[in-house]
Scaffold this active site. Sequence first.
Site, PDB file in Angstrom:
ATOM      1  N   GLY A  17     -31.587   6.482   9.773  1.00 26.98           N
ATOM      2  CA  GLY A  17     -31.350   5.045   9.945  1.00 26.98           C
ATOM      3  C   GLY A  17     -31.755   4.281   8.699  1.00 26.98           C
ATOM      4  O   GLY A  17     -30.993   3.459   8.184  1.00 26.98           O
ATOM      5  N   GLY A  40     -32.098   7.664  18.111  1.00 25.76           N
ATOM      6  CA  GLY A  40     -32.910   6.468  17.931  1.00 25.76           C
ATOM      7  C   GLY A  40     -33.121   6.309  16.441  1.00 25.76           C
ATOM      8  O   GLY A  40     -33.834   7.106  15.836  1.00 25.76           O
ATOM      9  N   HIS A  41     -32.449   5.336  15.835  1.00 30.60           N
ATOM     10  CA  HIS A  41     -32.526   5.153  14.391  1.00 30.60           C
ATOM     11  C   HIS A  41     -33.284   3.872  14.097  1.00 30.60           C
ATOM     12  O   HIS A  41     -32.867   2.792  14.514  1.00 30.60           O
ATOM     13  CB  HIS A  41     -31.121   5.116  13.785  1.00 30.60           C
ATOM     14  CG  HIS A  41     -30.380   6.419  13.946  1.00 30.60           C
ATOM     15  ND1 HIS A  41     -29.124   6.644  13.466  1.00 30.60           N
ATOM     16  CD2 HIS A  41     -30.759   7.580  14.530  1.00 30.60           C
ATOM     17  CE1 HIS A  41     -28.756   7.883  13.755  1.00 30.60           C
ATOM     18  NE2 HIS A  41     -29.718   8.467  14.407  1.00 30.60           N
ATOM     19  N   ARG A 143     -11.901  17.879  30.349  1.00 35.34           N
ATOM     20  CA  ARG A 143     -10.760  16.958  30.464  1.00 35.34           C
ATOM     21  C   ARG A 143     -10.807  16.088  31.714  1.00 35.34           C
ATOM     22  O   ARG A 143      -9.787  15.718  32.275  1.00 35.34           O
ATOM     23  CB  ARG A 143      -9.434  17.737  30.380  1.00 35.34           C
ATOM     24  CG  ARG A 143      -9.289  18.432  29.036  1.00 35.34           C
ATOM     25  CD  ARG A 143      -8.323  19.567  29.057  1.00 35.34           C
ATOM     26  NE  ARG A 143      -8.800  20.641  29.914  1.00 35.34           N
ATOM     27  CZ  ARG A 143      -8.208  21.816  30.028  1.00 35.34           C
ATOM     28  NH1 ARG A 143      -7.108  22.051  29.355  1.00 35.34           N
ATOM     29  NH2 ARG A 143      -8.694  22.743  30.820  1.00 35.34           N
ATOM     30  N   GLN A 224     -28.918  12.996  15.295  1.00 34.89           N
ATOM     31  CA  GLN A 224     -29.623  14.277  15.440  1.00 34.89           C
ATOM     32  C   GLN A 224     -29.695  14.992  14.079  1.00 34.89           C
ATOM     33  O   GLN A 224     -29.716  14.332  13.064  1.00 34.89           O
ATOM     34  CB  GLN A 224     -28.968  15.169  16.503  1.00 34.89           C
ATOM     35  CG  GLN A 224     -29.102  14.647  17.926  1.00 34.89           C
ATOM     36  CD  GLN A 224     -28.088  13.580  18.295  1.00 34.89           C
ATOM     37  OE1 GLN A 224     -26.904  13.765  18.137  1.00 34.89           O
ATOM     38  NE2 GLN A 224     -28.550  12.465  18.802  1.00 34.89           N
ATOM     39  N   THR A 300     -36.509   6.980  21.010  1.00 34.83           N
ATOM     40  CA  THR A 300     -35.715   6.803  22.229  1.00 34.83           C
ATOM     41  C   THR A 300     -36.562   6.977  23.475  1.00 34.83           C
ATOM     42  O   THR A 300     -36.442   6.227  24.430  1.00 34.83           O
ATOM     43  CB  THR A 300     -34.538   7.806  22.233  1.00 34.83           C
ATOM     44  OG1 THR A 300     -33.691   7.488  21.131  1.00 34.83           O
ATOM     45  CG2 THR A 300     -33.729   7.737  23.508  1.00 34.83           C
TER      46      THR A 300
END
Length: 432
Positions: A17, A40-41, A143, A224, A300
């Site tokens: 981030g 979570g950045h 799908r 990630q 996070t």
Amino acid sequence: MPCVVVVGVQWGDEGKGKVVDLLAEEADVIVRFQGGSNAGHTLVVGGEKFVFHLIPSGILRPNKRCVIGNGVVVDPEVLLEEIRSLKERGYLQDDSQLLVSEAAQVVMPYHKAIDKGREGRSSKPLGTTGRGIGPAYEDKVSRVGIRVGDLLHEEVLRGKLERALEEKNPYLVHVLGQRGLDLDPLLEEMLRYGESLRPYIVNTSRFLAEEIARGRRVLFEGAQGALLDVDHGTYPYVTSSNTVAGNACCGAGIGPTQIDFVLGVVKAYTTRVGGGPFPTELRNGTGDYLRERGGEYGATTGRPRRCGWFDAVAVRHAIRVNGTGGLALTKLDTLTGLDRLRICTAYRLHGELIEEFPSGAELLERCEPVYEEVEGWKEDLTGRRSLLELPAAARNYVERLQELLGVPFYLISVGAEREETFFLKDPFSEGR
Ligand code: GDP
Ligand code: IMO
Ligand code: MG
């Protein structure tokens, strides 16, 4: 060069981030291409802290366009809260600054319930963030997922939700022992989210193609890290998406020939949050020291991050699977105060020395780290703005890492603030 991908090359939380926010100054468009609100950045700008889960870290810069690509799994509740909070703090005043792909998958309440329900019942939990990421990607590949564009079409959405609940409710009730969901309130909630998100929903692949054709600079922001990649990480202790740079193409709807440069973000030591093998983990006072000095608590979930020495074997693997041309080294300042530092240069597995990162968790669990030791330093680094200003021991540490990794450092970060950084090279001036 117009397209640069920024990815984590450890187990996440490398400081992507901060690096993206910095580079965003030079970019026109910033794009998230995978993951969801498991990310979570954190950005610290002028003493103010911001944590983004879904919105790209370029959003604090006016006149930059921020894109949530088709490869992201979008929790509309989290996204709308992020939008609300940004607006309240005086950002994102112009809705055209944010674009959300109509083809991105929606994280539904049942995905979160399934994620938490499975983790709660498992004898060997993965330690997920509980944000519904795995179940949402499962539905995409099966799908049966709901896409962001579906939130704008009541009849389409009703049909898809009816079919989804036929499977999800028996699973929630009979397998996970949880409550099922009723169609009508769920449909109503999702249509409400769709209405609120309507100004942002577009074909982002087409938008990006036009921007690239105009020579605009595009920055891709990974979430990630490579060791959490579903193929290249410590499977099964991974997330449910490809986190490597190659996925910037699929997850944003551009071609591989458009990518000019890959910048890996690497922390000066290692952290991991959640379960899974971690050869250089320090379950002692040194680990606690790194956690406290580095503020290593999940952005996070708030969980304490597991901390350990730098692992050059793991990072070399991550550099290879990403095609990394350069690195951003973060949190060098956290190491201040330790007498000696260790760097893992190889593993010992079944009595043999190996320099390659093994595939999957089972072998890695048996790997013993082989260390070399170097001098630590006592000086505070946060005010330093060049390699020459670093104490000799810190400079030696950086040089040794670079030797072991074989890839140059482009920038070095010595604090959480934007300014607490210095550049050695400019990623936007580089070609393949
Ligand atoms: P990300 O997920 O890769 O964006 O990383 P996180 O934001 O989860 O974690 C990185 C943490 O370290 C955040 O709290 C940042 O504010 C902070 N940070 C980033 N770079 C530096 C640095 O060079 N030094 C220090 N002390 N903190 C940093
Ligand atoms: P950023 O983008 C660190 C970890 C979780 C768990 C595993 C699977 O901030 O670097 P999931 O909820 O994705 O199914 O959990 O992945 N994990 C992260 N660890 N940083 C992250 O994102 C992460 N996102 C997921 O802790 O071990
Ligand atoms: Mg993080």
